[in-house]
Design a protein around this motif. Sequence first.
Motif, mmCIF file in Angstrom:
data_model
loop_
_atom_site.group_PDB
_atom_site.id
_atom_site.type_symbol
_atom_site.label_atom_id
_atom_site.label_comp_id
_atom_site.label_asym_id
_atom_site.label_seq_id
_atom_site.Cartn_x
_atom_site.Cartn_y
_atom_site.Cartn_z
ATOM 1 N N SER A 4 0.815 -1.218 0.000
ATOM 2 C CA SER A 4 0.000 0.000 0.000
ATOM 3 C C SER A 4 0.851 1.272 0.000
ATOM 4 N N LEU A 5 2.167 1.116 0.089
ATOM 5 C CA LEU A 5 3.029 2.295 0.081
ATOM 6 C C LEU A 5 3.015 2.953 -1.297
ATOM 7 N N ALA A 6 2.896 4.269 -1.299
ATOM 8 C CA ALA A 6 2.919 5.007 -2.559
ATOM 9 C C ALA A 6 4.336 5.077 -3.114
ATOM 10 N N VAL A 7 4.452 5.231 -4.420
ATOM 11 C CA VAL A 7 5.764 5.359 -5.050
ATOM 12 C C VAL A 7 6.512 6.553 -4.471
ATOM 13 N N SER A 8 5.776 7.609 -4.134
ATOM 14 C CA SER A 8 6.400 8.816 -3.599
ATOM 15 C C SER A 8 7.049 8.584 -2.233
ATOM 16 N N ALA A 9 6.732 7.453 -1.597
ATOM 17 C CA ALA A 9 7.329 7.170 -0.293
ATOM 18 C C ALA A 9 8.786 6.729 -0.423
ATOM 19 N N PHE A 10 9.164 6.324 -1.634
ATOM 20 C CA PHE A 10 10.523 5.833 -1.848
ATOM 21 C C PHE A 10 11.433 6.974 -2.281
ATOM 22 N N LYS A 11 12.660 6.930 -1.794
ATOM 23 C CA LYS A 11 13.629 7.958 -2.171
ATOM 24 C C LYS A 11 14.250 7.616 -3.518
ATOM 25 N N PRO A 12 14.575 8.611 -4.320
ATOM 26 C CA PRO A 12 15.233 8.350 -5.611
ATOM 27 C C PRO A 12 16.530 7.574 -5.407
ATOM 28 N N GLY A 13 16.740 6.568 -6.229
ATOM 29 C CA GLY A 13 17.947 5.753 -6.093
ATOM 30 C C GLY A 13 17.700 4.460 -5.347
ATOM 31 N N GLY A 14 16.682 4.434 -4.504
ATOM 32 C CA GLY A 14 16.322 3.200 -3.819
ATOM 33 C C GLY A 14 17.276 2.766 -2.730
ATOM 34 N N GLU A 15 18.050 3.721 -2.178
ATOM 35 C CA GLU A 15 19.000 3.332 -1.131
ATOM 36 C C GLU A 15 18.281 2.894 0.140
ATOM 37 N N THR A 16 18.875 1.942 0.817
ATOM 38 C CA THR A 16 18.387 1.503 2.123
ATOM 39 C C THR A 16 19.373 1.982 3.183
ATOM 40 N N PRO A 17 18.930 2.675 4.204
ATOM 41 C CA PRO A 17 19.852 3.141 5.239
ATOM 42 C C PRO A 17 20.560 1.968 5.918
ATOM 43 N N ILE A 18 21.794 2.177 6.321
ATOM 44 C CA ILE A 18 22.516 1.129 7.024
ATOM 45 C C ILE A 18 22.060 1.087 8.487
ATOM 46 N N GLY A 19 22.351 -0.006 9.146
ATOM 47 C CA GLY A 19 22.052 -0.127 10.568
ATOM 48 C C GLY A 19 20.623 -0.496 10.903
#
Length: 252
Positions: A68-83
């Motif tokens: 259900s997450l909107a596309v706008s919820a994702f940051k450009p580049g698709g990086e996942t924060p570490i930790g």
Amino acid sequence: DIVRSNKAALAAAADNLNKIAYPDSWLTAEDNEASLKTMNPSFTKYSKPIDEFSSTFLKGIDSRTADSLAVSAFKPGGETPIGQSAFQKRSLAEEVPVWIPDKCTQCNLCSVVCPHAVVRPFLLDKKEMETAPSGYNARKAKGGELGGLNYTIQLAPFDCTGCAVCVEMCPDDALVMEPQKFSQDTFNEHWEYSLNHVSIKDNLMDKNTVKGSQFQEPLMEFSGACSGCGETPYVKLLTQMFGDRMVIANSC
């Protein structure tokens, strides 16, 4: 016969499905104190708040609502924060270690062999001892370099996988395995306080020694490695010794 039985079990599954009726109110249910505790069971007044990625994405993945997450919820580049593993409290162990201060010789061997960085020594100054939670265990630190400080071993009761490698390694029988629930109820606040409110004192001892290396912050922690993994302690130690100038690359 085994293959035939497996096929029969699969064929019988469709005939044995049961419809479960649930109230419409479930569709609009909101988080309450109980559900928030399930999402972050180790949270205390000493804990850091969950970051945005975990509260949005990991919560959605764990609750199976991420579609259900909107596309706008994702940051450009698709990086996942570490930790992010720090927020995934799996509570896998039936038993976890408990520290016996009066038997400990402060060698830090238990910490160096821990595959998941859930066993850690901390050094506390006078002010940090004064603000520690009730029942917090610590003893006067041994060694001239550590004068005026108190020493403690703290264990993460929600992250430990219960391998007991630290218990087997301890030369002084200063660690014993106890039920996980006991440790979570009794010592979780002590761990959260140590992790988030005790400063890292990494410049007092030679980090090229077993004891000194474990006062360095581990940059690999709470991994998904199996219980008792023999490889991750080496990688964790590498980050403690050379983490300020190393890069770890992972390829698929």
